[in-house]
Design a protein around this motif. Sequence first.
Motif, PDB file in Angstrom:
ATOM      1  N   ASP A 178      39.115  27.048  51.637  1.00  0.00           N
ATOM      2  CA  ASP A 178      39.534  28.448  51.674  1.00  0.00           C
ATOM      3  C   ASP A 178      39.624  29.014  50.273  1.00  0.00           C
ATOM      4  O   ASP A 178      39.199  30.141  50.000  1.00  0.00           O
ATOM      5  CB  ASP A 178      40.877  28.546  52.399  1.00  0.00           C
ATOM      6  CG  ASP A 178      41.352  29.985  52.481  1.00  0.00           C
ATOM      7  OD1 ASP A 178      40.696  30.785  53.171  1.00  0.00           O
ATOM      8  OD2 ASP A 178      42.381  30.317  51.837  1.00  0.00           O
ATOM      9  N   HIS A 179      40.177  28.241  49.348  1.00  0.00           N
ATOM     10  CA  HIS A 179      40.279  28.690  47.954  1.00  0.00           C
ATOM     11  C   HIS A 179      38.891  28.849  47.334  1.00  0.00           C
ATOM     12  O   HIS A 179      38.640  29.822  46.606  1.00  0.00           O
ATOM     13  CB  HIS A 179      41.110  27.695  47.139  1.00  0.00           C
ATOM     14  CG  HIS A 179      42.566  27.740  47.442  1.00  0.00           C
ATOM     15  ND1 HIS A 179      43.276  28.903  47.547  1.00  0.00           N
ATOM     16  CD2 HIS A 179      43.464  26.729  47.664  1.00  0.00           C
ATOM     17  CE1 HIS A 179      44.543  28.652  47.820  1.00  0.00           C
ATOM     18  NE2 HIS A 179      44.688  27.312  47.906  1.00  0.00           N
TER      19      HIS A 179
ATOM     20  N   THR B 126      37.311  32.039  48.583  1.00  0.00           N
ATOM     21  CA  THR B 126      37.915  33.210  47.949  1.00  0.00           C
ATOM     22  C   THR B 126      37.351  33.421  46.549  1.00  0.00           C
ATOM     23  O   THR B 126      37.026  34.549  46.159  1.00  0.00           O
ATOM     24  CB  THR B 126      39.446  33.032  47.872  1.00  0.00           C
ATOM     25  OG1 THR B 126      39.968  32.878  49.193  1.00  0.00           O
ATOM     26  CG2 THR B 126      40.085  34.240  47.206  1.00  0.00           C
TER      27      THR B 126
ATOM     28  N   THR C 274      33.637  34.666  46.762  1.00  0.00           N
ATOM     29  CA  THR C 274      33.460  36.093  47.084  1.00  0.00           C
ATOM     30  C   THR C 274      33.825  36.979  45.898  1.00  0.00           C
ATOM     31  O   THR C 274      33.230  38.037  45.703  1.00  0.00           O
ATOM     32  CB  THR C 274      34.326  36.475  48.298  1.00  0.00           C
ATOM     33  OG1 THR C 274      35.701  36.148  48.043  1.00  0.00           O
ATOM     34  CG2 THR C 274      33.862  35.744  49.539  1.00  0.00           C
ATOM     35  N   LYS C 275      34.783  36.552  45.102  1.00  0.00           N
ATOM     36  CA  LYS C 275      35.135  37.330  43.897  1.00  0.00           C
ATOM     37  C   LYS C 275      33.997  37.295  42.883  1.00  0.00           C
ATOM     38  O   LYS C 275      33.679  38.304  42.228  1.00  0.00           O
ATOM     39  CB  LYS C 275      36.425  36.794  43.272  1.00  0.00           C
ATOM     40  CG  LYS C 275      37.696  37.119  44.039  1.00  0.00           C
ATOM     41  CD  LYS C 275      38.917  36.617  43.287  1.00  0.00           C
ATOM     42  CE  LYS C 275      40.212  37.090  43.956  1.00  0.00           C
ATOM     43  NZ  LYS C 275      40.418  36.491  45.286  1.00  0.00           N
TER      44      LYS C 275
ATOM     45  N   THR D 213      32.637  35.694  55.433  1.00  0.00           N
ATOM     46  CA  THR D 213      33.873  35.347  56.155  1.00  0.00           C
ATOM     47  C   THR D 213      33.642  35.180  57.650  1.00  0.00           C
ATOM     48  O   THR D 213      34.538  34.747  58.380  1.00  0.00           O
ATOM     49  CB  THR D 213      34.942  36.425  55.928  1.00  0.00           C
ATOM     50  OG1 THR D 213      34.467  37.687  56.447  1.00  0.00           O
ATOM     51  CG2 THR D 213      35.274  36.572  54.448  1.00  0.00           C
TER      52      THR D 213
ATOM     53  N   ASN E 159      37.755  43.238  47.724  1.00  0.00           N
ATOM     54  CA  ASN E 159      37.531  41.838  48.095  1.00  0.00           C
ATOM     55  C   ASN E 159      38.830  41.183  48.558  1.00  0.00           C
ATOM     56  O   ASN E 159      38.869  40.490  49.592  1.00  0.00           O
ATOM     57  CB  ASN E 159      36.951  41.089  46.895  1.00  0.00           C
ATOM     58  CG  ASN E 159      36.628  39.645  47.205  1.00  0.00           C
ATOM     59  OD1 ASN E 159      35.519  39.323  47.591  1.00  0.00           O
ATOM     60  ND2 ASN E 159      37.593  38.749  47.033  1.00  0.00           N
ATOM     61  N   GLU E 160      39.903  41.416  47.852  1.00  0.00           N
ATOM     62  CA  GLU E 160      41.195  40.816  48.185  1.00  0.00           C
ATOM     63  C   GLU E 160      41.727  41.373  49.503  1.00  0.00           C
ATOM     64  O   GLU E 160      42.256  40.623  50.339  1.00  0.00           O
ATOM     65  CB  GLU E 160      42.187  41.086  47.051  1.00  0.00           C
ATOM     66  CG  GLU E 160      43.484  40.313  47.137  1.00  0.00           C
ATOM     67  CD  GLU E 160      43.262  38.802  47.014  1.00  0.00           C
ATOM     68  OE1 GLU E 160      44.004  38.060  47.691  1.00  0.00           O
ATOM     69  OE2 GLU E 160      42.360  38.390  46.265  1.00  0.00           O
TER      70      GLU E 160
ATOM     71  N   THR F  20      39.454  40.129  52.529  1.00  0.00           N
ATOM     72  CA  THR F  20      39.699  38.701  52.733  1.00  0.00           C
ATOM     73  C   THR F  20      41.041  38.473  53.409  1.00  0.00           C
ATOM     74  O   THR F  20      41.170  37.663  54.352  1.00  0.00           O
ATOM     75  CB  THR F  20      39.653  37.956  51.385  1.00  0.00           C
ATOM     76  OG1 THR F  20      38.367  38.141  50.783  1.00  0.00           O
ATOM     77  CG2 THR F  20      39.906  36.475  51.577  1.00  0.00           C
ATOM     78  N   ASN F  21      42.038  39.219  52.969  1.00  0.00           N
ATOM     79  CA  ASN F  21      43.377  39.080  53.559  1.00  0.00           C
ATOM     80  C   ASN F  21      43.379  39.522  55.020  1.00  0.00           C
ATOM     81  O   ASN F  21      44.001  38.872  55.886  1.00  0.00           O
ATOM     82  CB  ASN F  21      44.380  39.901  52.755  1.00  0.00           C
ATOM     83  CG  ASN F  21      45.803  39.696  53.231  1.00  0.00           C
ATOM     84  OD1 ASN F  21      46.403  38.637  53.044  1.00  0.00           O
ATOM     85  ND2 ASN F  21      46.364  40.718  53.892  1.00  0.00           N
TER      86      ASN F  21
ATOM     87  N   LYS G  34      41.779  37.003  57.405  1.00  0.00           N
ATOM     88  CA  LYS G  34      42.587  35.784  57.576  1.00  0.00           C
ATOM     89  C   LYS G  34      43.821  36.009  58.442  1.00  0.00           C
ATOM     90  O   LYS G  34      44.203  35.135  59.243  1.00  0.00           O
ATOM     91  CB  LYS G  34      43.025  35.257  56.213  1.00  0.00           C
ATOM     92  CG  LYS G  34      41.922  34.648  55.378  1.00  0.00           C
ATOM     93  CD  LYS G  34      42.487  34.156  54.046  1.00  0.00           C
ATOM     94  CE  LYS G  34      41.412  33.537  53.188  1.00  0.00           C
ATOM     95  NZ  LYS G  34      41.952  33.063  51.883  1.00  0.00           N
TER      96      LYS G  34
ATOM     97  N   GLY H  95      47.536  36.772  45.705  1.00  0.00           N
ATOM     98  CA  GLY H  95      46.710  37.920  46.052  1.00  0.00           C
ATOM     99  C   GLY H  95      47.427  39.233  45.827  1.00  0.00           C
ATOM    100  O   GLY H  95      46.868  40.180  45.277  1.00  0.00           O
TER     101      GLY H  95
END
Length: 405
Positions: free
Chosen positions: A242-243, A246, A249-250, A287, A315-316, A319-320, A323, A367
Amino acid sequence: MASTTVEKQPKYMNADELSNFFIDVLEGNLSITLDEIISENDLERQKVLYGLHTLHEELNFEKERRLKLHEDIKAAFLNISSVVLLNKDWEIEEANGNFLNFTNRPLDSIEGFSLNDLLEIGDKTTENWNALKISIENNSSWQGILGFKKSKTKVGWLDVKAIVLASGKYHQEQIWLIGKDITDEIELEQELKETNQNLRDSLDQKEFLLRELHHRVKNNLQMIASVFVLQLQTEKDEKLADHLQTIQTKIFSISKLHDILVEQASLNNVDLLGYLKAIAENLQISTGFKGEIYLEGDYFEISTQSAPHFGIILNELITNSTKHAWTSNSTENEIRVGIYKEPDNLVFHYADNGKGFNKNEVTRGLGRKLLDMLILGQFKAVELQCGENEHSNCLCFKIDLANIN
């Protein structure tokens, strides 16, 4: 005025004698004094002679007036600018000191020469020379720029006004060229053109190098992102995977900006909405988000310095949402992003239709700290209330345009 004795005419002149008498007066070959007229005993003859004398004097006065006017005009023109007098065959008859100084030639070295012999060889001069000749042949004035050979290597430029006048002295047509020396202006203009061309060439070279730099940075970032993808395919630790995703994608968010800059004309600004759409499309794929992501708003060009910050913010947020916003059996999942330009501010609106959360009960993780650092710290934004209750999945803030670019 010198006087001549007029042969006594008979009282009655026949037609031929009277005609010859008039011709002599008109051609200026006959001079009759008033004393001779007064002493004439024949009254009829006296009247005729007095009329001829008056006509003769008026003709002489008119010719002298025209000659003086011509000489005055000539003197005035010869004392200003550069002046050349040409005959109808375009041969130089006279030139003033200004023109002689301009061409660096004495009069005797160019007198009788065709004006064409002094002109520089060039497309512009040839074109204007032909236009000048056509205008003069049509008895019209002409104005334009002509280049003259001042030496074997140096050219001088005159802004020329050409006119046709009848010479009172020679009773023939003359062409007058009256010119203003604009050599300095022409040379300065040419220097500016060369300087501007050199600057354009230099700018083109720098732009090429900058595009090449963006291209290589994009390739390097995509290579790094690909390494993360390969690692994700073999990673069994879900938390680590998962990390890694993340981070991947950044990295894409930043590399996409360089990709856009390589393709578009401007290297300083980017269409913010178009840039964010590209990021959203990639996130939807990476995702595995099954819902819809809608982006709308106003066209807004943002500097390349500020664009990556918006990319990381979006992006953040996406992504959040993917999830935490929905359960595994949720349907009709939606994310809506809006960019709206006001006179002095840019408004950013983000919302999903997920299950919601209580902001006061959520731990401020990495985040959220990253969002606060960019939104409140970097852009000094003002967060706005955009949900109907405290559980709304919504983030809305406005940024002073002065803090963006």
